[in-house]
Design a protein around this motif. Sequence first.
Motif, PDB file in Angstrom:
ATOM      1  N   PHE A  71       6.111   4.957 -12.470  1.00 32.90           N
ATOM      2  CA  PHE A  71       5.876   4.302 -12.655  1.00 32.90           C
ATOM      3  C   PHE A  71       6.555   3.336 -13.159  1.00 32.90           C
ATOM      4  CE2 PHE A  71       4.668   1.499 -16.130  1.00 32.90           C
ATOM      5  CZ  PHE A  71       3.853  -0.097 -15.835  1.00 32.90           C
ATOM      6  N   ASN A  72       7.786   3.940 -14.232  1.00 31.75           N
ATOM      7  CA  ASN A  72       8.945   3.486 -13.829  1.00 31.75           C
ATOM      8  C   ASN A  72      10.172   3.298 -13.895  1.00 31.75           C
ATOM      9  OD1 ASN A  72       7.692   3.737 -17.723  1.00 31.75           O
ATOM     10  ND2 ASN A  72       8.680   5.550 -18.092  1.00 31.75           N
ATOM     11  N   LEU A  73      10.113   4.180 -11.926  1.00 31.25           N
ATOM     12  CA  LEU A  73      10.944   3.739 -11.534  1.00 31.25           C
ATOM     13  C   LEU A  73      10.604   2.561 -10.035  1.00 31.25           C
ATOM     14  CD1 LEU A  73      12.390   7.825 -10.970  1.00 31.25           C
ATOM     15  CD2 LEU A  73      13.238   4.940 -12.287  1.00 31.25           C
ATOM     16  N   HIS A  74       9.419   2.410 -10.169  1.00 26.82           N
ATOM     17  CA  HIS A  74       8.672   2.156  -8.825  1.00 26.82           C
ATOM     18  C   HIS A  74       7.976   0.870  -8.898  1.00 26.82           C
ATOM     19  CE1 HIS A  74      11.216   4.498  -6.182  1.00 26.82           C
ATOM     20  NE2 HIS A  74      10.504   5.561  -6.989  1.00 26.82           N
ATOM     21  N   VAL A  75       7.428   0.540 -10.024  1.00 18.57           N
ATOM     22  CA  VAL A  75       6.559   0.104 -10.494  1.00 18.57           C
ATOM     23  C   VAL A  75       6.894  -1.018 -11.810  1.00 18.57           C
ATOM     24  CG1 VAL A  75       3.746  -0.746 -10.952  1.00 18.57           C
ATOM     25  CG2 VAL A  75       4.650   1.153  -9.690  1.00 18.57           C
ATOM     26  N   LYS A  76       7.217  -0.692 -12.720  1.00 17.06           N
ATOM     27  CA  LYS A  76       7.696  -1.222 -14.420  1.00 17.06           C
ATOM     28  C   LYS A  76       8.828  -2.572 -13.669  1.00 17.06           C
ATOM     29  CE  LYS A  76       8.740  -0.646 -18.689  1.00 17.06           C
ATOM     30  NZ  LYS A  76       8.756   0.346 -19.588  1.00 17.06           N
ATOM     31  N   ASP A  77       8.169  -3.574 -14.821  1.00 18.27           N
ATOM     32  CA  ASP A  77       9.359  -4.240 -14.136  1.00 18.27           C
ATOM     33  C   ASP A  77       9.650  -5.144 -12.393  1.00 18.27           C
ATOM     34  OD1 ASP A  77       9.512  -4.789 -17.016  1.00 18.27           O
ATOM     35  OD2 ASP A  77      11.220  -3.101 -16.982  1.00 18.27           O
ATOM     36  N   VAL A  94       0.948  -1.101   0.382  1.00 15.97           N
ATOM     37  CA  VAL A  94       0.354  -0.569  -0.238  1.00 15.97           C
ATOM     38  C   VAL A  94       0.619   1.324   0.455  1.00 15.97           C
ATOM     39  CG1 VAL A  94      -0.311   0.154   2.322  1.00 15.97           C
ATOM     40  CG2 VAL A  94      -2.191   1.021   0.899  1.00 15.97           C
ATOM     41  N   SER A  95       1.928   0.999   1.038  1.00 16.81           N
ATOM     42  CA  SER A  95       3.377   2.585   0.801  1.00 16.81           C
ATOM     43  C   SER A  95       3.757   3.067  -1.008  1.00 16.81           C
ATOM     44  CB  SER A  95       3.764   1.889   1.377  1.00 16.81           C
ATOM     45  OG  SER A  95       4.961   0.641   1.078  1.00 16.81           O
ATOM     46  N   THR A  96       3.582   1.591  -1.962  1.00 16.74           N
ATOM     47  CA  THR A  96       3.756   1.831  -3.045  1.00 16.74           C
ATOM     48  C   THR A  96       2.874   2.740  -3.538  1.00 16.74           C
ATOM     49  OG1 THR A  96       5.680   0.166  -3.324  1.00 16.74           O
ATOM     50  CG2 THR A  96       4.478   1.218  -5.360  1.00 16.74           C
ATOM     51  N   CYS A 152       0.111   8.404  -5.609  1.00 14.64           N
ATOM     52  CA  CYS A 152      -0.739   9.356  -5.507  1.00 14.64           C
ATOM     53  C   CYS A 152      -0.315  10.373  -5.590  1.00 14.64           C
ATOM     54  CB  CYS A 152      -1.661   9.085  -4.879  1.00 14.64           C
ATOM     55  SG  CYS A 152      -2.280   7.290  -5.092  1.00 14.64           S
ATOM     56  N   GLU A 153       0.748  10.525  -4.859  1.00  9.10           N
ATOM     57  CA  GLU A 153       2.066  11.586  -4.626  1.00  9.10           C
ATOM     58  C   GLU A 153       3.044  11.918  -5.084  1.00  9.10           C
ATOM     59  OE1 GLU A 153       0.839  13.486  -1.260  1.00  9.10           O
ATOM     60  OE2 GLU A 153      -0.599  12.245  -1.335  1.00  9.10           O
TER      61      GLU A 153
END
Length: 70
Positions: free
Chosen positions: A47-53, A31-33, A38-39
């Motif tokens: 997205f590219n740094l923290h989610v993608k892949d 949930v912290s991600t 959101c912020e």
Amino acid sequence: MIDRIGYDEDQRILIVTFRDTGKYLYHDVPVSTFEAFCEALSAGAFFNLHVKDRFRCSRDPDRKRFGPNA
């Protein structure tokens, strides 16, 4: 690039809807991600740094498909 995001806290699924390609589900996302997403000043950069892949991803199973190869 990103139209909207959502989060299912019970299943820990981040839902990202892209303008051109539709909805994708990212599994086991803390949930912290989502809260940091959101912020973020730039949704695309976050997205590219923290989610993608970084998380298992699947297409929206309810997505309607069109065309000869749908």
